[in-house]
Scaffold this motif. Structure first.
Motif, PDB file in Angstrom:
ATOM      1  N   VAL A  84       0.866  -1.185   0.000  1.00  0.00           N
ATOM      2  CA  VAL A  84       0.000   0.000   0.000  1.00  0.00           C
ATOM      3  C   VAL A  84       0.898   1.227   0.000  1.00  0.00           C
ATOM      4  O   VAL A  84       1.958   1.226   0.621  1.00  0.00           O
ATOM      5  N   VAL A  85       0.466   2.283  -0.731  1.00  0.00           N
ATOM      6  CA  VAL A  85       1.233   3.521  -0.760  1.00  0.00           C
ATOM      7  C   VAL A  85       0.402   4.655  -0.170  1.00  0.00           C
ATOM      8  O   VAL A  85      -0.763   4.835  -0.526  1.00  0.00           O
ATOM      9  N   LEU A  86       1.007   5.380   0.753  1.00  0.00           N
ATOM     10  CA  LEU A  86       0.384   6.585   1.276  1.00  0.00           C
ATOM     11  C   LEU A  86       1.062   7.775   0.623  1.00  0.00           C
ATOM     12  O   LEU A  86       2.257   7.986   0.789  1.00  0.00           O
ATOM     13  N   TYR A  87       0.281   8.539  -0.182  1.00  0.00           N
ATOM     14  CA  TYR A  87       0.837   9.757  -0.793  1.00  0.00           C
ATOM     15  C   TYR A  87       0.367  10.952   0.025  1.00  0.00           C
ATOM     16  O   TYR A  87      -0.825  11.218   0.160  1.00  0.00           O
ATOM     17  N   LEU A  88       1.338  11.672   0.555  1.00  0.00           N
ATOM     18  CA  LEU A  88       1.064  12.775   1.470  1.00  0.00           C
ATOM     19  C   LEU A  88       1.391  14.101   0.795  1.00  0.00           C
ATOM     20  O   LEU A  88       2.411  14.220   0.118  1.00  0.00           O
ATOM     21  N   ILE A 139      -4.577   8.822  -0.728  1.00  0.00           N
ATOM     22  CA  ILE A 139      -4.183  10.225  -0.858  1.00  0.00           C
ATOM     23  C   ILE A 139      -4.494  10.948   0.451  1.00  0.00           C
ATOM     24  O   ILE A 139      -5.639  10.961   0.910  1.00  0.00           O
ATOM     25  N   LEU A 140      -3.451  11.551   1.027  1.00  0.00           N
ATOM     26  CA  LEU A 140      -3.580  12.188   2.327  1.00  0.00           C
ATOM     27  C   LEU A 140      -3.233  13.671   2.268  1.00  0.00           C
ATOM     28  O   LEU A 140      -2.118  14.042   1.901  1.00  0.00           O
ATOM     29  N   SER A 160     -11.017  13.323  -5.322  1.00  0.00           N
ATOM     30  CA  SER A 160     -11.930  12.275  -4.869  1.00  0.00           C
ATOM     31  C   SER A 160     -11.216  11.310  -3.936  1.00  0.00           C
ATOM     32  O   SER A 160     -10.027  11.037  -4.091  1.00  0.00           O
ATOM     33  N   ASP A 161     -11.961  10.805  -2.952  1.00  0.00           N
ATOM     34  CA  ASP A 161     -11.445   9.833  -2.008  1.00  0.00           C
ATOM     35  C   ASP A 161     -10.239  10.350  -1.214  1.00  0.00           C
ATOM     36  O   ASP A 161      -9.285   9.629  -0.971  1.00  0.00           O
ATOM     37  N   LEU A 162     -10.328  11.613  -0.847  1.00  0.00           N
ATOM     38  CA  LEU A 162      -9.232  12.250  -0.115  1.00  0.00           C
ATOM     39  C   LEU A 162      -9.375  12.044   1.394  1.00  0.00           C
ATOM     40  O   LEU A 162     -10.469  12.178   1.938  1.00  0.00           O
ATOM     41  N   HIS A 163      -8.248  11.742   2.039  1.00  0.00           N
ATOM     42  CA  HIS A 163      -8.230  11.666   3.496  1.00  0.00           C
ATOM     43  C   HIS A 163      -7.560  12.926   4.028  1.00  0.00           C
ATOM     44  O   HIS A 163      -6.460  13.252   3.603  1.00  0.00           O
ATOM     45  N   THR A 164      -8.221  13.609   4.925  1.00  0.00           N
ATOM     46  CA  THR A 164      -7.625  14.813   5.500  1.00  0.00           C
ATOM     47  C   THR A 164      -7.123  14.475   6.896  1.00  0.00           C
ATOM     48  O   THR A 164      -7.855  13.909   7.706  1.00  0.00           O
ATOM     49  N   ILE A 165      -5.868  14.814   7.149  1.00  0.00           N
ATOM     50  CA  ILE A 165      -5.267  14.466   8.433  1.00  0.00           C
ATOM     51  C   ILE A 165      -4.388  15.593   8.972  1.00  0.00           C
ATOM     52  O   ILE A 165      -4.005  16.511   8.241  1.00  0.00           O
ATOM     53  N   SER A 166      -4.106  15.509  10.251  1.00  0.00           N
ATOM     54  CA  SER A 166      -3.051  16.318  10.853  1.00  0.00           C
ATOM     55  C   SER A 166      -2.142  15.377  11.615  1.00  0.00           C
ATOM     56  O   SER A 166      -2.521  14.841  12.650  1.00  0.00           O
ATOM     57  N   SER A 167      -0.964  15.159  11.047  1.00  0.00           N
ATOM     58  CA  SER A 167      -0.009  14.257  11.701  1.00  0.00           C
ATOM     59  C   SER A 167       0.425  14.818  13.038  1.00  0.00           C
ATOM     60  O   SER A 167       0.807  14.082  13.942  1.00  0.00           O
ATOM     61  N   LYS A 168       0.361  16.162  13.131  1.00  0.00           N
ATOM     62  CA  LYS A 168       0.818  16.835  14.343  1.00  0.00           C
ATOM     63  C   LYS A 168      -0.194  16.669  15.470  1.00  0.00           C
ATOM     64  O   LYS A 168       0.176  16.316  16.579  1.00  0.00           O
ATOM     65  N   SER A 169      -1.468  16.939  15.187  1.00  0.00           N
ATOM     66  CA  SER A 169      -2.493  16.847  16.231  1.00  0.00           C
ATOM     67  C   SER A 169      -3.044  15.431  16.358  1.00  0.00           C
ATOM     68  O   SER A 169      -3.675  15.098  17.355  1.00  0.00           O
ATOM     69  N   GLY A 170      -2.812  14.621  15.331  1.00  0.00           N
ATOM     70  CA  GLY A 170      -3.311  13.245  15.363  1.00  0.00           C
ATOM     71  C   GLY A 170      -4.689  13.096  14.732  1.00  0.00           C
ATOM     72  O   GLY A 170      -5.195  11.987  14.579  1.00  0.00           O
ATOM     73  N   GLU A 171      -5.287  14.233  14.326  1.00  0.00           N
ATOM     74  CA  GLU A 171      -6.607  14.219  13.689  1.00  0.00           C
ATOM     75  C   GLU A 171      -6.586  13.369  12.413  1.00  0.00           C
ATOM     76  O   GLU A 171      -5.752  13.590  11.537  1.00  0.00           O
ATOM     77  N   GLY A 172      -7.491  12.406  12.333  1.00  0.00           N
ATOM     78  CA  GLY A 172      -7.587  11.581  11.127  1.00  0.00           C
ATOM     79  C   GLY A 172      -6.643  10.390  11.092  1.00  0.00           C
ATOM     80  O   GLY A 172      -6.732   9.561  10.196  1.00  0.00           O
ATOM     81  N   VAL A 173      -5.746  10.291  12.075  1.00  0.00           N
ATOM     82  CA  VAL A 173      -4.750   9.216  12.046  1.00  0.00           C
ATOM     83  C   VAL A 173      -5.399   7.857  12.346  1.00  0.00           C
ATOM     84  O   VAL A 173      -5.070   6.852  11.714  1.00  0.00           O
ATOM     85  N   GLU A 174      -6.368   7.865  13.278  1.00  0.00           N
ATOM     86  CA  GLU A 174      -7.067   6.618  13.582  1.00  0.00           C
ATOM     87  C   GLU A 174      -7.893   6.147  12.396  1.00  0.00           C
ATOM     88  O   GLU A 174      -7.934   4.951  12.089  1.00  0.00           O
ATOM     89  N   ASP A 175      -8.545   7.098  11.706  1.00  0.00           N
ATOM     90  CA  ASP A 175      -9.309   6.771  10.493  1.00  0.00           C
ATOM     91  C   ASP A 175      -8.401   6.138   9.450  1.00  0.00           C
ATOM     92  O   ASP A 175      -8.795   5.201   8.759  1.00  0.00           O
ATOM     93  N   LEU A 176      -7.192   6.684   9.354  1.00  0.00           N
ATOM     94  CA  LEU A 176      -6.224   6.145   8.396  1.00  0.00           C
ATOM     95  C   LEU A 176      -5.859   4.709   8.755  1.00  0.00           C
ATOM     96  O   LEU A 176      -5.772   3.839   7.885  1.00  0.00           O
TER      97      LEU A 176
END
Ligand code: GDP
Ligand code: MG
Length: 184
Positions: A84-88, A139-140, A160-176
């Motif tokens: 799997v590839v995570l493109y940030l 896509i992150l 389309s199919d975009l994941h929005t995250i904040s690596s700093k605050s941790g927002e969206g990391v669990e969803d990922l």
């Protein structure tokens, strides 16, 4: 051995910070100076009982820098080996001039200073899709802690199919992490 997941993207978008957030420890070297992660760093973590091996890579970018080009070549190798590839990408740089958390050296004049457009981000995504058509790609949009809800909404409507995250605050990391379990 865990399922290999490559974390790729331009320098300074937050790949190492994401790795830390995923691993929940200060494993990778995080720096405000672009190009810090010149080699790759790997670590294993169990998510929902499944082992994942995250691979933090140097950025995908055309460059004159020899050490960096070796890192980039390695990035493509790591994508080949990944399941799997995570493109940030750095969503905060797409909106407005406010770049308060950036290193002073990068603010003016340096080649790192060119703010990418959404078109350039889409182009990079297409490049990976063309090169690795079979590879699951997530896509992150990172650093959304710097965006307003309206800007996040706007961004979501454009990719389309975009994941929005904040690596700093941790927002969206669990969803990922939950998303990753879908690829098992
Ligand atoms: P890399 O070069 O892609 O590995 O990027 P780093 O992980 O080293 O991060 C580059 C800079 O962006 C550092 O100053 C981080 O603290 C910052 N950063 C990373 N993720 C976030 C985020 O979600 N929000 C904000 N505001 N800054 C972030
Ligand atoms: Mg890094």
């Amino acid at each position: 051995n865990g399922i290999p997941v490559a974390i790729v993207g331009e320098p300074n978008v937050g790949k190492s910070t994401l790795l830390n957030a995923l691993l929940n420890e200060e494993r990778a070297i995080v720096s405000e100076i672009a190009g810090t992660t010149r080699d790759t760093i790997e670590d294993e973590i169990s998510i929902g009982g499944i082992g994942f091996r995250f691979i933090d890579t140097a950025g995908i970018r055309e460059t004159e820098d020899v050490v960096e080009s070796i890192g980039i070549k390695r990035t493509f190798e790591k994508i080949s080996q990944a399941q799997v590839v995570l493109y940030l990408f750095d969503a905060s740089r797409l909106y407005g001039p406010e770049q308060s958390d950036r290193h002073p050296e990068l603010v003016s004049g340096s080649r790192e200073d060119s703010t990418p457009t959404l078109e350039q981000v889409k182009f990079e995504i297409e490049k990976i899709r063309n090169q690795f058509p079979q590879k699951p790609l997530v896509i992150l949009a990172n650093k959304v802690d710097q965006l307003s809800p309206e800007q996040i909404q706007n961004l979501r409507s454009q990719i389309s199919d975009l994941h929005t995250i904040s690596s700093k605050s941790g927002e969206g990391v669990e969803d990922l992490q939950q998303k990753l379990l879908q690829f098992v």
